[in-house]
Design a protein around this motif. Sequence first.
Motif, mmCIF file in Angstrom:
data_model
loop_
_atom_site.group_PDB
_atom_site.id
_atom_site.type_symbol
_atom_site.label_atom_id
_atom_site.label_comp_id
_atom_site.label_asym_id
_atom_site.label_seq_id
_atom_site.Cartn_x
_atom_site.Cartn_y
_atom_site.Cartn_z
ATOM 1 N N LEU A 1053 -7.713 -4.486 -8.635
ATOM 2 C CA LEU A 1053 -6.554 -4.829 -9.454
ATOM 3 C C LEU A 1053 -5.692 -3.595 -9.726
ATOM 4 N N GLN A 1054 -6.348 -2.419 -9.924
ATOM 5 C CA GLN A 1054 -5.591 -1.186 -10.120
ATOM 6 C C GLN A 1054 -4.798 -0.834 -8.859
ATOM 7 N N ILE A 1055 -5.396 -1.037 -7.703
ATOM 8 C CA ILE A 1055 -4.711 -0.763 -6.441
ATOM 9 C C ILE A 1055 -3.523 -1.705 -6.263
ATOM 10 N N LYS A 1056 -3.726 -2.969 -6.621
ATOM 11 C CA LYS A 1056 -2.623 -3.933 -6.498
ATOM 12 C C LYS A 1056 -1.466 -3.547 -7.416
ATOM 13 N N LEU A 1057 -1.816 -3.097 -8.629
ATOM 14 C CA LEU A 1057 -0.771 -2.660 -9.552
ATOM 15 C C LEU A 1057 -0.046 -1.424 -9.010
ATOM 16 N N ALA A 1058 -0.795 -0.503 -8.379
ATOM 17 C CA ALA A 1058 -0.173 0.706 -7.820
ATOM 18 C C ALA A 1058 0.783 0.362 -6.689
ATOM 19 N N ILE A 1059 0.364 -0.566 -5.816
ATOM 20 C CA ILE A 1059 1.236 -0.966 -4.710
ATOM 21 C C ILE A 1059 2.488 -1.667 -5.246
ATOM 22 N N SER A 1060 2.335 -2.382 -6.383
ATOM 23 C CA SER A 1060 3.461 -3.121 -6.966
ATOM 24 C C SER A 1060 4.403 -2.226 -7.767
ATOM 25 N N ASN A 1061 3.974 -0.992 -8.018
ATOM 26 C CA ASN A 1061 4.760 -0.084 -8.839
ATOM 27 C C ASN A 1061 6.028 0.352 -8.088
ATOM 28 N N LEU A 1062 7.169 0.224 -8.732
ATOM 29 C CA LEU A 1062 8.449 0.583 -8.116
ATOM 30 C C LEU A 1062 8.758 2.070 -8.257
ATOM 31 N N GLU A 1063 7.959 2.772 -9.075
ATOM 32 C CA GLU A 1063 8.196 4.208 -9.300
ATOM 33 C C GLU A 1063 7.139 5.019 -8.576
ATOM 34 N N PRO A 1064 7.455 6.116 -7.921
ATOM 35 C CA PRO A 1064 8.841 6.612 -7.776
ATOM 36 C C PRO A 1064 9.619 5.833 -6.732
ATOM 37 N N ARG A 1065 8.880 5.147 -5.821
ATOM 38 C CA ARG A 1065 9.554 4.325 -4.828
ATOM 39 C C ARG A 1065 8.707 3.093 -4.595
ATOM 40 N N PRO A 1066 9.329 1.968 -4.208
ATOM 41 C CA PRO A 1066 8.546 0.760 -3.960
ATOM 42 C C PRO A 1066 7.900 0.794 -2.580
ATOM 43 N N ALA A 1067 6.799 0.078 -2.466
ATOM 44 C CA ALA A 1067 6.130 -0.067 -1.173
ATOM 45 C C ALA A 1067 6.924 -1.024 -0.295
ATOM 46 N N GLN A 1068 6.998 -0.709 1.009
ATOM 47 C CA GLN A 1068 7.737 -1.556 1.950
ATOM 48 C C GLN A 1068 7.005 -1.568 3.290
ATOM 49 N N LEU A 1069 7.173 -2.652 4.047
ATOM 50 C CA LEU A 1069 6.602 -2.731 5.381
ATOM 51 C C LEU A 1069 7.329 -1.779 6.323
#
Length: 1106
Positions: A1053-1069
């Motif tokens: 769940l912590q990893i999912k929250l980290a991937i969902s975090n928009l700061e400093p930049r959002p995750a993208q394919l």
Amino acid sequence: MSDDEGMYEEDTMDVDDFEDFDEPSPAPSVPLKGRKRFLADLEEMKKFSVIGFGFHGFDLRNLRAGDDEGTIEFKIMTSDGHPVLSANLLVSDPSEYPDHHTFYAFSTSDAPSHIGQVVEDVSSGKSRSIKKTFEDFLSAIHKASREDDDGEADAEADAYDAYDEDDNEFGASRFAHSTLRPKKLQYDFLEVVAAGYRPGLIRFGVDDFSLSISIPVIKLANDIPARALMAWDRRLLSRTQHLTLLISGLRGTYPPLKADGTLTQDAVARGTNLQFKVGLSRQYKPSKEYALEAKRTYGLVDDEAQQQERPLEEEPLLTVDGFTVREESPHDEDEDDDGRFDSFSLSSSLETLLDHSLVRVIQTRIKYGLGWAGAETLVAETERLQQTTDDVIAIDRQLFDNADKTERKLRQTYNLPPDPLVGRETMDELNLPLVAFCYLIRRLTLCTRYCLVCHNKLNTDFEVLKPYVCDSKLCSYQFYAFNRGPSLEYEIISNPETVDLLVSIAYTAAADQCLNEPLPLGMGLRVPVPDARRCVVPLGPTWGHAMAPVVAVPKPVPPTGDPDGLCEFDEMDIISMRASIAEMIHALPPIREMRRHLLKKTKAGKSKPKLKDMDSSIPTAAWLILRWCVASCTAHLEELTSDEDLVRNIDSTWRQFRFTIGAPDAEARFKAAVAEAQKTDANARKYPGLYAFHGSPLKNWHSIIRHGLWFKTIAHGRAYGDGVYFAKDGSTSMGGYAQGTSNVWRHSQIAPRCCVAVAEIVNQPSKFVSNNPHYVVNDTNWIICRYLLVKTGVEPMGETEENTKDVELTKIPLVKLDPAHPLTLTSGGRGGGQKHIQFPEPSYKLEKLLKARRKEYLEEDFDEDDQAIFEAKETPANSQREVIVIENSPPPSKAPALDDWKHDAEWVTASTAHLMPPPFEASPSATMALQRELRAMVKEQESATSLKDLGWYMPPDLIGDNLFQWIVELHSFEETLPIAKGMKTAGINSIIFEIRFPPTFPLAPPFFRIIKPRLLPFIQGGGGHVTGGGSMCMDLLTSDGWLPSYSISAVLLQIKLAISNLEPRPAQLARNWDTPYGVQESLEGFKRAAATHGWKVPSGIDRLVR
């Protein structure tokens, strides 16, 4: 009753403890018969009844001589103190004892009819000793009581026959149906396997069974140093075999214990009486026949054997990978039976510990939240103070917490087994086989720190390699008189040279009047009055020995003997004790003749030869002194005769022995000291150790071998400071320091003249107390003894050409010695000069043996009974907990919500098609932790009402291939996130993670990495705390941020929250999102991120991706 006798009241002893000393009453130089023998045996039996003489719940109490000649009064009570019988025993004619008499018994109290019949039948028995009569009497009472309880007593049965049991001892005769819960047993078996052990079920009939748990000894050698195993019992590594625990007395019920450690209702109703047997088996479990035999506790009747002597030159030799071992019992018909279950030197002590303490210690642990050490200390204190555990723990809780804290520190040098009671929920049912076996392995690993008899912690100033007893006289008496501990007979047969040496130096120490602790006290020795000419106070203190404490010796008081010419050894002064020990050893025959006697052939069914039968003129006390000489040696000595073992350039008149002393973890502490030195010393990195000689007079070596290289007391000051003194040249030690003596045992084959030890020392002379002209070392952790050199007038028998022709000495690795500190031996006279000493690598021979055992070992398949347990399908009616059965097809799932997330098997299968193999390292503790995590994950997933809300998913078809490699999907990201939009566009619905677990989990974190899809790297505008290699940039996955208490589901769940975090930049394919990440690039990305942030990378992480 005397004060000394009163101290014995609380302890009990099984009849089995008297196996080797069937008639332990002391005898003078002439064998006793008739009335004197009767009175001597009666006195000894009185002592037994005080110590505790019991059989299957019935105890002999209050035994004493009756008012009339030849009568014995006694009581029989149950083990919990309820009276059963008061009776008298009458011998027909004491003058005909012990061969041609008859015993008559009559009750002095009201007794049930079945007990009365046993009393009447005593007179029908053949002539036998007092002890044997009471053994059979208690056996018959137990048998008659069982038959009476079952309603099956047969009035015509001979109740006085030796007790026997059929194959269905606790089974269908009393109970129509078993209360075995197959699912619970399956669950426990799976946990046992996950911990790295082999469980087994052994059925005896319709309703009776025993359980077994085992580990190959060669795997045990990964955690217990092989040298320690060889020192404890050479048989442990003599062949490929298993250390096996048998649990019997279940009476058809499982589980027998509730969550709090008390018996279940079914177990109480069925009379469950847990019994534990520890031994060695060729297979992962013994055969039904041997398992049944093992749980029987009666002794075999010893008849006189007609013996045929084997010529000495025909004595069989067994060569075990270069280690020459003499067979203990030649031509054993069952020797090749793979179903065998054999005891070894520590079996009796471990079985007594488990039988008497295990369940109570478990209950104490659970009730008070203690560890093993704390609970053991609390139980011991409760017994000592005779108070309740609640009262005792209220006095000083810190005492028991400190015991646990001390044991946690031991894990730095001891590889203790996992603790199944840590982390369990309060209502979890106990896994008895796993808990019992882990406790057994723990106590075996720490056996040298506990008394072999009372099992309490030893409080000594020195550490030992072999297990021993505390200073209690009761413990000493049981250890020596009843042959608890190493087998003297086995040592004489397999290692006669070492026995000869130990007896010889004990004789010299006693005859020279310098023998000190340990003394053979508390053994009940009655000895002839020693010759006054031997009772002479030594003229001066021990010379030149920096180890043995100097004892102030009072003026001797000549002992006086009883009318039979014997006196109590324990009541003598130290001078008389030494003189008596010397005289008893003087009376012994040569060790070679003892060995010849023990190897005599016997007819089938007859008893093996016993030492006491060699010569009736030898006092019984002399045989006990012999046992003391061998059993009190807490070091490991083994003569070296092979060229590949011998130290080079040592004269052949010096016989060489492998010499190991100190605690089992001494080698680990020495290596730790070496490693510490190598951190700051480049020379130590190249040459870790240096070798040196230590010489001392022959009379001191009895103490050195038992206490080690001490320097607490010295007779003649220390010219170069406090510490252990070593010589750089052998002639220094072999000359002035290693003095001989005129007092040499007359029957010694070795005939030692002087002794010198060779030790390895951490190579940092600058930190020694002194390094010139001698080495003086004050840290005993820096010293490890390697060899004992014995000067003798008799050269060892050299190897035959056949034994040495295949040995290529050039291939044997030698220790690389520091050229700046060479070890030399200077010889005088013609051909003399200075020789450089060379040493074979200490671990070479042992590693050769271990390699052979590993090569031989082949894991067996489970048999049909055990396979049926693993495949059990029925669900127990009262089970509160399901077992995870890993199968190819997923379990039935609940009906999902209409908008719930759905697993895409095709996407996952394609993404995981080219995974590298799972991690190759594992450990029992990590396996158990992962089992718990896996159960929790599956339970959470199966009970989830919505997978979308859960946020992660473990594909059932990928569960169970390997516990140390998991595949998990993260899904259902917030739809407004760039990563969610990109995944929707690409037509994928999850991010697939691989989790690789180290063998140190949960102490160390697992390694998380993405397999697919590939995300945009940070340097190209990506984010979400994902590195360019697909690993996670999170401190909680490093050594700095990880905690063992973290659950995997919470980390996901912590990893999912980290991937969902928009700061400093959002995750993208990434554009090449369908290209999988490689393991190595994931690792490199993780290391780069850790280095950037200053985080500590978990040690051993590189091995996770090999």
